[in-house]
Design a protein around this motif. Structure first.
Motif, mmCIF file in Angstrom:
data_model
loop_
_atom_site.group_PDB
_atom_site.id
_atom_site.type_symbol
_atom_site.label_atom_id
_atom_site.label_comp_id
_atom_site.label_asym_id
_atom_site.label_seq_id
_atom_site.Cartn_x
_atom_site.Cartn_y
_atom_site.Cartn_z
ATOM 1 N N SER A 172 36.235 -11.754 -31.955
ATOM 2 C CA SER A 172 36.644 -10.355 -31.815
ATOM 3 C C SER A 172 35.436 -9.497 -31.458
ATOM 4 C CB SER A 172 37.291 -9.848 -33.108
ATOM 5 O OG SER A 172 36.358 -9.858 -34.153
ATOM 6 N N PHE A 173 35.701 -8.356 -30.811
ATOM 7 C CA PHE A 173 34.639 -7.442 -30.391
ATOM 8 C C PHE A 173 35.254 -6.072 -30.233
ATOM 9 C CE2 PHE A 173 32.071 -5.380 -27.040
ATOM 10 C CZ PHE A 173 30.814 -5.470 -27.618
ATOM 11 N N ASN A 174 34.600 -5.061 -30.754
ATOM 12 C CA ASN A 174 35.077 -3.690 -30.625
ATOM 13 C C ASN A 174 33.989 -2.865 -29.951
ATOM 14 O OD1 ASN A 174 35.878 -1.026 -30.904
ATOM 15 N ND2 ASN A 174 36.667 -1.290 -32.974
ATOM 16 N N ALA A 175 34.241 -2.464 -28.717
ATOM 17 C CA ALA A 175 33.250 -1.712 -27.946
ATOM 18 C C ALA A 175 32.982 -0.332 -28.525
ATOM 19 C CB ALA A 175 33.717 -1.588 -26.498
ATOM 20 N N PHE A 176 33.822 0.136 -29.435
ATOM 21 C CA PHE A 176 33.641 1.460 -30.009
ATOM 22 C C PHE A 176 32.961 1.417 -31.374
ATOM 23 C CE2 PHE A 176 37.061 1.902 -26.955
ATOM 24 C CZ PHE A 176 36.547 2.934 -26.190
ATOM 25 N N LYS A 177 32.467 0.259 -31.746
ATOM 26 C CA LYS A 177 31.681 0.113 -32.966
ATOM 27 C C LYS A 177 30.306 -0.396 -32.575
ATOM 28 C CE LYS A 177 35.289 -0.822 -36.346
ATOM 29 N NZ LYS A 177 35.762 -1.774 -37.365
ATOM 30 N N THR A 178 29.341 -0.113 -33.416
ATOM 31 C CA THR A 178 27.999 -0.610 -33.171
ATOM 32 C C THR A 178 27.966 -2.096 -33.503
ATOM 33 O OG1 THR A 178 27.057 1.547 -33.666
ATOM 34 C CG2 THR A 178 25.562 -0.336 -33.748
ATOM 35 N N GLU A 179 28.019 -2.901 -32.471
ATOM 36 C CA GLU A 179 27.957 -4.353 -32.617
ATOM 37 C C GLU A 179 26.994 -4.891 -31.581
ATOM 38 O OE1 GLU A 179 31.658 -6.564 -32.799
ATOM 39 O OE2 GLU A 179 32.758 -4.778 -33.395
ATOM 40 N N SER A 180 26.346 -5.946 -31.922
ATOM 41 C CA SER A 180 25.476 -6.590 -30.946
ATOM 42 C C SER A 180 26.141 -7.868 -30.461
ATOM 43 C CB SER A 180 24.114 -6.903 -31.560
ATOM 44 O OG SER A 180 24.263 -7.781 -32.654
ATOM 45 N N ILE A 181 25.705 -8.317 -29.310
ATOM 46 C CA ILE A 181 26.150 -9.607 -28.777
ATOM 47 C C ILE A 181 24.981 -10.561 -28.988
ATOM 48 C CG2 ILE A 181 26.880 -10.884 -26.743
ATOM 49 C CD1 ILE A 181 27.939 -8.211 -25.606
ATOM 50 N N PRO A 182 25.163 -11.584 -29.807
ATOM 51 C CA PRO A 182 24.055 -12.501 -30.075
ATOM 52 C C PRO A 182 23.546 -13.177 -28.794
ATOM 53 C CG PRO A 182 25.851 -12.849 -31.645
ATOM 54 C CD PRO A 182 26.370 -11.929 -30.579
ATOM 55 N N LEU A 183 22.241 -13.301 -28.696
ATOM 56 C CA LEU A 183 21.627 -13.969 -27.549
ATOM 57 C C LEU A 183 22.211 -15.360 -27.357
ATOM 58 C CD1 LEU A 183 19.561 -14.177 -25.276
ATOM 59 C CD2 LEU A 183 17.865 -14.858 -26.995
ATOM 60 N N GLU A 184 22.465 -16.062 -28.443
ATOM 61 C CA GLU A 184 23.035 -17.406 -28.361
ATOM 62 C C GLU A 184 24.384 -17.391 -27.637
ATOM 63 O OE1 GLU A 184 22.865 -21.297 -28.335
ATOM 64 O OE2 GLU A 184 21.247 -20.027 -29.091
ATOM 65 N N HIS A 185 25.179 -16.346 -27.865
ATOM 66 C CA HIS A 185 26.458 -16.223 -27.162
ATOM 67 C C HIS A 185 26.228 -16.047 -25.659
ATOM 68 C CE1 HIS A 185 29.138 -14.806 -30.763
ATOM 69 N NE2 HIS A 185 28.497 -15.938 -31.017
#
Length: 174
Positions: free
Chosen positions: A139-152
């Motif tokens: 899951s991913f919410n572009a309207f929350k502060t989330e990072s995309i792990p480098l490994e991903h």
């Protein structure tokens, strides 16, 4: 890249790197990465200012002038290296401070003007994180502060068969 540098990794876009990237052009099809300035309508995200466009005639001649007022966050992201600083040290790229930007001797240091001098041209690499994460059930919410792990991102590149070259411009579909 030096004490007065304002380009960061854009310094990697040397004439040789750009020339090599041009060799990969196969069709000449151009794809805009811009989002229309008025895309957010009357409710820009995160309480930002609304886009205004005023076109007025300059009689008696058949001439129009445009005045546009917009927040650079309300369309395609137009951020220089002065937008978001390292919070712990309260500094931006290359040691620039808020005082350097807003103080008595304020300047345009680390603004997008430095980028505009030569433009940004190179080999673009698109990683479709959005499709990959759906396939992986992430899951991913572009309207929350989330990072995309480098490994991903590395796994997305591997799944897409992407190899990186020095000076590549990474574009992530999130």
């Amino acid at each position: 890249y030096g004490e007065d540098d304002q380009l960061g990794f854009l310094n990697r876009l040397t004439d040789d790197v750009v020339k090599e990237a041009a060799k990969e052009i196969q069709t000449g099809t151009r794809i805009s990465l811009n989002w229309p300035l008025d895309a957010q309508g009357d409710l820009p995200f995160f309480g930002r200012q609304v886009f205004h466009k005023n076109i007025y005639q300059k009689p008696p001649r058949i001439v129009n002038d445009d005045v546009w007022t917009f927040n650079t966050q309300s369309s395609s992201q137009w951020d220089g290296l002065r937008h978001f600083g390292y919070q712990k040290e309260a500094k931006f790229y290359n040691g620039v401070t808020l005082d350097d930007i807003h103080g008595a001797n304020k300047s345009n240091v680390n603004g997008i003007g430095a980028w505009a001098e030569k433009g940004i041209v190179g080999r673009g690499v698109l990683l479709d994180y959005h499709s990959w994460r759906i396939e992986q059930g992430i899951s991913f919410n572009a309207f929350k502060t989330e990072s995309i792990p480098l490994e991903h991102l590395k796994k997305v590149a591997e799944a897409q068969g992407v190899t990186f070259k020095f000076g590549d411009i990474l574009i992530v579909r999130s």
